[in-house]
Design a protein around this motif. Sequence first.
Motif, mmCIF file in Angstrom:
data_model
loop_
_atom_site.group_PDB
_atom_site.id
_atom_site.type_symbol
_atom_site.label_atom_id
_atom_site.label_comp_id
_atom_site.label_asym_id
_atom_site.label_seq_id
_atom_site.Cartn_x
_atom_site.Cartn_y
_atom_site.Cartn_z
ATOM 1 N N ARG A 193 0.822 -1.209 0.000
ATOM 2 C CA ARG A 193 0.000 0.000 0.000
ATOM 3 C C ARG A 193 0.857 1.260 0.000
ATOM 4 O O ARG A 193 0.485 2.284 -0.585
ATOM 5 C CB ARG A 193 -0.918 0.001 1.231
ATOM 6 C CG ARG A 193 -2.129 -0.891 1.082
ATOM 7 C CD ARG A 193 -2.977 -0.823 2.311
ATOM 8 N NE ARG A 193 -4.274 -1.450 2.098
ATOM 9 C CZ ARG A 193 -5.116 -1.779 3.061
ATOM 10 N NH1 ARG A 193 -4.775 -1.535 4.321
ATOM 11 N NH2 ARG A 193 -6.274 -2.334 2.795
ATOM 12 N N ASP B 136 -7.986 -13.269 -0.663
ATOM 13 C CA ASP B 136 -8.935 -12.390 0.032
ATOM 14 C C ASP B 136 -9.314 -11.171 -0.801
ATOM 15 O O ASP B 136 -10.111 -10.336 -0.349
ATOM 16 C CB ASP B 136 -8.325 -11.899 1.359
ATOM 17 C CG ASP B 136 -8.186 -13.024 2.376
ATOM 18 O OD1 ASP B 136 -8.879 -14.055 2.213
ATOM 19 O OD2 ASP B 136 -7.386 -12.882 3.308
ATOM 20 N N GLY B 137 -8.727 -11.037 -1.982
ATOM 21 C CA GLY B 137 -9.047 -9.896 -2.838
ATOM 22 C C GLY B 137 -8.391 -8.604 -2.421
ATOM 23 O O GLY B 137 -8.807 -7.528 -2.842
ATOM 24 N N GLN B 138 -7.324 -8.693 -1.600
ATOM 25 C CA GLN B 138 -6.654 -7.486 -1.123
ATOM 26 C C GLN B 138 -5.423 -7.114 -1.942
ATOM 27 O O GLN B 138 -4.952 -5.986 -1.880
ATOM 28 C CB GLN B 138 -6.270 -7.654 0.353
ATOM 29 C CG GLN B 138 -7.457 -7.776 1.290
ATOM 30 C CD GLN B 138 -7.024 -7.949 2.727
ATOM 31 O OE1 GLN B 138 -6.540 -9.004 3.122
ATOM 32 N NE2 GLN B 138 -7.176 -6.906 3.517
ATOM 33 N N GLU C 38 -3.408 -7.907 -5.910
ATOM 34 C CA GLU C 38 -3.558 -8.448 -7.258
ATOM 35 C C GLU C 38 -2.204 -8.519 -7.950
ATOM 36 O O GLU C 38 -1.298 -7.743 -7.661
ATOM 37 C CB GLU C 38 -4.516 -7.597 -8.085
ATOM 38 C CG GLU C 38 -4.089 -6.154 -8.264
ATOM 39 C CD GLU C 38 -5.125 -5.317 -8.967
ATOM 40 O OE1 GLU C 38 -6.206 -5.856 -9.281
ATOM 41 O OE2 GLU C 38 -4.872 -4.116 -9.190
ATOM 42 N N VAL D 230 -4.849 -3.842 -3.789
ATOM 43 C CA VAL D 230 -6.104 -3.399 -4.382
ATOM 44 C C VAL D 230 -6.608 -2.201 -3.584
ATOM 45 O O VAL D 230 -6.721 -2.287 -2.350
ATOM 46 C CB VAL D 230 -7.153 -4.535 -4.355
ATOM 47 C CG1 VAL D 230 -8.496 -4.038 -4.876
ATOM 48 C CG2 VAL D 230 -6.664 -5.724 -5.180
ATOM 49 N N PRO D 231 -6.903 -1.078 -4.237
ATOM 50 C CA PRO D 231 -7.365 0.101 -3.494
ATOM 51 C C PRO D 231 -8.710 -0.162 -2.811
ATOM 52 O O PRO D 231 -9.738 -0.280 -3.468
ATOM 53 C CB PRO D 231 -7.503 1.175 -4.574
ATOM 54 C CG PRO D 231 -6.684 0.685 -5.729
ATOM 55 C CD PRO D 231 -6.785 -0.809 -5.675
ATOM 56 N N GLN D 232 -8.702 -0.288 -1.504
ATOM 57 C CA GLN D 232 -9.919 -0.497 -0.730
ATOM 58 C C GLN D 232 -9.593 -0.396 0.752
ATOM 59 O O GLN D 232 -8.443 -0.436 1.150
ATOM 60 C CB GLN D 232 -10.526 -1.884 -1.026
ATOM 61 C CG GLN D 232 -9.607 -3.030 -0.636
ATOM 62 C CD GLN D 232 -10.229 -4.387 -0.863
ATOM 63 O OE1 GLN D 232 -11.428 -4.510 -1.068
ATOM 64 N NE2 GLN D 232 -9.423 -5.427 -0.832
ATOM 65 N N MET D 233 -10.650 -0.277 1.566
ATOM 66 C CA MET D 233 -10.462 -0.310 3.005
ATOM 67 C C MET D 233 -9.979 -1.699 3.422
ATOM 68 O O MET D 233 -10.276 -2.702 2.765
ATOM 69 C CB MET D 233 -11.773 0.010 3.729
ATOM 70 C CG MET D 233 -12.248 1.436 3.562
ATOM 71 S SD MET D 233 -11.198 2.561 4.498
ATOM 72 C CE MET D 233 -12.078 4.109 4.237
ATOM 73 N N ASP D 234 -9.251 -1.771 4.519
ATOM 74 C CA ASP D 234 -8.744 -3.038 5.019
ATOM 75 C C ASP D 234 -9.874 -3.826 5.674
ATOM 76 O O ASP D 234 -10.336 -3.490 6.763
ATOM 77 C CB ASP D 234 -7.625 -2.783 6.038
ATOM 78 C CG ASP D 234 -7.006 -4.081 6.550
ATOM 79 O OD1 ASP D 234 -7.404 -5.158 6.065
ATOM 80 O OD2 ASP D 234 -6.135 -4.010 7.422
ATOM 81 N N ARG D 235 -10.317 -4.890 4.993
ATOM 82 C CA ARG D 235 -11.422 -5.697 5.528
ATOM 83 C C ARG D 235 -10.993 -6.582 6.692
ATOM 84 O O ARG D 235 -11.813 -7.215 7.334
ATOM 85 C CB ARG D 235 -12.041 -6.544 4.417
ATOM 86 C CG ARG D 235 -12.641 -5.692 3.318
ATOM 87 C CD ARG D 235 -13.442 -6.497 2.316
ATOM 88 N NE ARG D 235 -13.980 -5.614 1.296
ATOM 89 C CZ ARG D 235 -15.080 -4.887 1.429
ATOM 90 N NH1 ARG D 235 -15.763 -4.959 2.564
ATOM 91 N NH2 ARG D 235 -15.511 -4.111 0.461
#
Length: 219
Positions: free
Chosen positions: A20, A52-54, A56, A75-80
Motif C-alpha cells: 500500500r 482475500d481480494g486485497q 492483485e 487493491v485500493p480499498q479499506m482493510d477488511r
Amino acid sequence: MAVSDHEPLGRRRAVLRVLRESPVPLSIIAIAEELGVHPNTVRFHLDGLIGDGQVERVQPHRRGPGRPPLMFRAVPQMDRGGTRHYQLLAEILATSLATDADPSARAIATGRAWGGRLDAEPAVVADVDESIDRLTDVLDELGFEPEARAADGGRQLGLRHCPFLELAEKQPGVVCPMHLGLMRGALEQWGAPVTVDRLDAFVEPDLCVAHLAPATATP
C-alpha cells in the motif's frame, strides 16, 4: 525494516502495508528485502492476500531476456481485516433511541420493521404450532437459544441467551423492546395467527420469557 512474528499487525498485514505504501508494484524479492524476511514467507502471505481480494498480480513489463519477476500491488480499498467496533456502533444507536420521547415504543417499531425483513420470500403460516416453530428457528439462528414453554395455560418462549447481553444490561428500555418488536414483525410478516404479547426480561439471570397470544391481541 525487519518484522517480528510478535508484531501486532502480523506478517500478512505487514506485507499488505508495504504494498500500500509503494507507489509502484513490487516483486516478492523487493517485499522480502523491505521486511527482512525470506521470499517464501512473502509468497505464502501474498497467496492469502490475493485469495482475500486485497492484492492483485500485475503483468510485468518485459525489458530483456529471461522471465520477468511477478509483480504485485494492493487493491485500493479499506482493510477488511482491520479492527471493528460494532458494539460501539450499537451503543451509539441505542443511546440515540433512548433519547426519544417514547423510547420503548420507538424501539418496538424499529424491531418490528426489521423483523418483517428477516425472510426474503416469506410464506404465510396459518398454524399456531408451525408459527411458533418457525419463530423458534429464527430466534435460534440469531443466538437467543429459545425453548418452548407452557405456563398458566399459555404458550411461551424462553430465551436462554441474549446476543446483545452487555448492551441489554446498559439499555434494557431500548434493547428488550426492540427484541419484542422483532418477534412481532416476523410473525406479522408470515401472517401468523399468533403474536408476542409481552417480553419479560431477565426473569432469571439466564432467562427472558416471551409470552405468546392470538394475533388479534397485538397491542
